[in-house]
Scaffold this active site. Structure first.
Site, PDB file in Angstrom:
ATOM      1  N   CYS A  45      54.470  48.736  35.848  1.00  0.00           N
ATOM      2  CA  CYS A  45      54.509  49.933  36.698  1.00  0.00           C
ATOM      3  C   CYS A  45      55.587  50.899  36.224  1.00  0.00           C
ATOM      4  O   CYS A  45      55.396  52.123  36.248  1.00  0.00           O
ATOM      5  CB  CYS A  45      54.804  49.560  38.148  1.00  0.00           C
ATOM      6  SG  CYS A  45      53.583  48.483  38.877  1.00  0.00           S
TER       7      CYS A  45
HETATM    8  C1  BEZ Z   1      54.046  44.852  36.555  1.00  0.00           C
HETATM    9  O1  BEZ Z   1      53.981  45.980  37.027  1.00  0.00           O
HETATM   10  O2  BEZ Z   1      54.633  44.635  35.519  1.00  0.00           O
HETATM   11  C2  BEZ Z   1      53.387  43.691  37.240  1.00  0.00           C
HETATM   12  C3  BEZ Z   1      53.245  43.688  38.610  1.00  0.00           C
HETATM   13  C4  BEZ Z   1      52.661  42.589  39.223  1.00  0.00           C
HETATM   14  C5  BEZ Z   1      52.201  41.521  38.445  1.00  0.00           C
HETATM   15  C6  BEZ Z   1      52.325  41.557  37.060  1.00  0.00           C
HETATM   16  C7  BEZ Z   1      52.926  42.655  36.451  1.00  0.00           C
END
Ligand code: BEZ
Length: 211
Positions: A45
């Site tokens: 994100c």
């Molecule tokens: C991420 O944004 O890196 C992420 C969020 C939830 C699960 C796996 C990755």
């Protein structure tokens, strides 16, 4: 409730990193991109919000307002945005909705309980100026989105809203397009002065008409 293509995008009021957002007022007469995230302080994100911030000029050129959503609080978003700005070498220049009790997420179907009941999935909704849902895509938490693809779809949507054309596989702005099946081949020449190629009676291409 989940939304589908052609539906009217639900309006809502929500807190965000830039204060209270009345969604329809925020959109005004622009196109909109609403995109959801699993959570703050997560690696994928963080890169996604940084990538979108760097595309500010591209969204503005296309008259598109961008807004993100994550289920954490406004205070959390404020701290996270500092990290995004620092690590992605940019400035987050769009609001991030705080949706701690999943109000907006449920309205838009961003919770997929069999994937996770704690996090929202990575969805993108493109909304036209008449507030209709024009595109829905959903990625798993483990896969970051390709925002050049979102821009490509916006180019296609804005073109096909105004001309009787559709865009073929992997089309990019500037490339030939296809004439929609509803236009008879004998009527194409009058409608498309740049000419056309008939590959099959149902497959007719023409140079992009708005260039
Ligand atoms: C991420 O944004 O890196 C992420 C969020 C939830 C699960 C796996 C990755």
């Amino acid at each position: 409730m989940s939304i589908r293509l052609g539906d009217t995008a639900p309006d809502f009021v929500a807190e965000s990193s830039e204060g209270k957002i009345n969604f329809y007022e925020f959109l005004g007469n622009s196109w909109g991109v609403l995109f959801s995230h699993p959570a703050d302080f997560t690696p994928v994100c963080t890169t996604e919000l940084g990538s979108v911030a760097k595309l500010k000029n591209e969204f503005e050129k296309r008259n598109v307002k961008v807004i993100a959503l994550s289920v954490d609080s406004v205070a959390s978003h404020a701290e996270w945005i500092k990290d995004i700005n620092q690590t992605q070498n940019t400035l987050v220049n769009f609001p991030v909705i705080a949706d701690p009790i999943f109000e907006v997420s449920k309205l838009y179907g961003f919770v997929h309980p069999n994937a996770s009941d704690k996090f929202t999935v990575r969805s993108v909704v493109i909304i036209s100026p008449d507030k209709k849902v024009k595109l829905l895509i959903t990625y798993p938490a483990s896969t970051g989105r390709n925002f050049d693809e979102i821009l490509r779809v916006i180019d296609s949507l804005q073109l096909t809203a105004n001309y009787n054309v559709a865009t073929p596989a992997n089309w990019k702005n500037g490339e030939d397009v296809v004439v929609i099946p509803a236009i008879k081949t004998e009527d194409i020449a009058a409608k498309f002065p740049k000419g056309f190629t008939e590959i099959k009676p149902y497959l007719r291409t023409t140079p992009q008409p708005n260039l």
